[in-house]
Design an enzyme around this catalytic site. Structure first.
Site, mmCIF file in Angstrom:
data_model
loop_
_atom_site.group_PDB
_atom_site.id
_atom_site.type_symbol
_atom_site.label_atom_id
_atom_site.label_comp_id
_atom_site.label_asym_id
_atom_site.label_seq_id
_atom_site.Cartn_x
_atom_site.Cartn_y
_atom_site.Cartn_z
ATOM 1 C CB SER A 40 3.342 3.794 -3.436
ATOM 2 O OG SER A 40 4.102 3.568 -4.960
ATOM 3 C CE1 TYR A 45 -0.613 7.006 -5.171
ATOM 4 C CE2 TYR A 45 1.632 6.488 -5.935
ATOM 5 C CZ TYR A 45 0.574 5.990 -5.421
ATOM 6 O OH TYR A 45 0.336 4.827 -4.905
#
Length: 277
Positions: free
Chosen positions: A156, A169
């Site tokens: 990501s 995250y």
């Protein structure tokens, strides 16, 4: 195939044709995983579909079989090491070999660290990072043995740039990016290529209603469709790239952070900070 060879016997990692390959895609029951599994099947790849939701995997498998390719439904919790290794054995027994592994399974959350339950922080790391570790450990030895393989780490932009509300995250994705970069050096001389994919915010169920409420308006406008990530991944594999960011303009942020961290901090707070309650 693996393409031509460079001086010294190292294979160029370009994946020119997907025809006849066997792939494992984790998190294949929805979102990017589902879209990528279907795209691989259209390219001529047989796919083992890994996720916890069997009914959803069955639905994706039917679509792949309609395309004339083999689909293997593999219910598995990637956070459980024993389940991963047992599932990998089953896939290798059915397919004979696996040339492509896509470590895509993951989940996250959007809340301040002070409000983030510590059990869930551990859970996110277990699924996103250790799930990728387990599957890579399970399938990499065979790839090295056959001197041919590709591993995709679906990381990501949050694995390159930390932003508010994504601490737990982002930590998992930073870990994935580091793992992929180090691993790529270790295994490329054995004919195994590692690609790291860093998408920005993607319009999938990953962002629930609560998360969307906390997202700044500019972040909502920058959301992309899963299909863009799939296309970028396929193109990057064909080109032998080691890392790809989607959309590409976000790469400028990596440079700004490196050369002008103060400017980057101000921009992140302005663009990515959640609205005040």
């Amino acid at each position: 195939g693996c393409g031509t060879r460079l001086p010294g016997g190292i294979a160029v990692p370009a994946l020119r044709s997907f025809e006849g390959l066997r792939a494992v895609v984790t998190g294949a029951s929805s979102g990017i995983g589902e879209a990528l599994a279907l795209r691989l099947a259209k390219e001529g790849t047989d796919v083992a579909l890994v996720a916890r939701r069997t009914a959803e995997l069955d639905r994706v498998a039917r679509a792949i079989r309609d395309l004339g390719r083999r689909a293997l439904v593999v219910p598995c919790d990637v956070a459980r090491r024993d389940e991963v290794f047992a599932s990998a054995e089953r896939i290798l027994a059915e397919f004979g070999s696996v040339e492509l592994l896509v470590n895509n399974a993951g989940y996250g959350g959007h809340r301040p660290f002070l409000e983030w339950d510590i059990d869930d922080i551990e859970g996110v790391m277990q699924v996103n990072y250790f799930g990728a570790v387990y599957w890579t450990k399970a399938l990499l030895p065979k790839m090295v043995e056959q001197r041919r393989g590709w591993i995709v780490m679906m990381a990501s932009v949050a694995g390159k740039l930390g932003v508010p509300d994504e601490s737990a995250y982002a930590a998992t994705k930073f870990a994935m990016v580091g793992l992929a970069e180090a691993l790529s050096y270790e295994v490329e001389d054995f004919g195994v290529h590692v690609l790291t994919v860093c998408p920005g915010a993607i319009d999938t169920p990953f962002f629930d209603e609560q998360a969307r409420r906390r997202m700044p308006e500019v972040a909502k406008r920058m959301m992309i469709e899963p299909a863009r990530v799939v296309e970028a991944t396929i193109r990057a594999l064909r080109a032998g790239k080691y890392e790809v960011t989607v959309p590409p303009f976000i790469r400028a942020g990596y440079i700004v952070r490196a050369v002008a961290p103060g400017i980057m901090r101000r921009n992140i707070k302005r663009v990515a900070a959640p609205p005040l309650a």
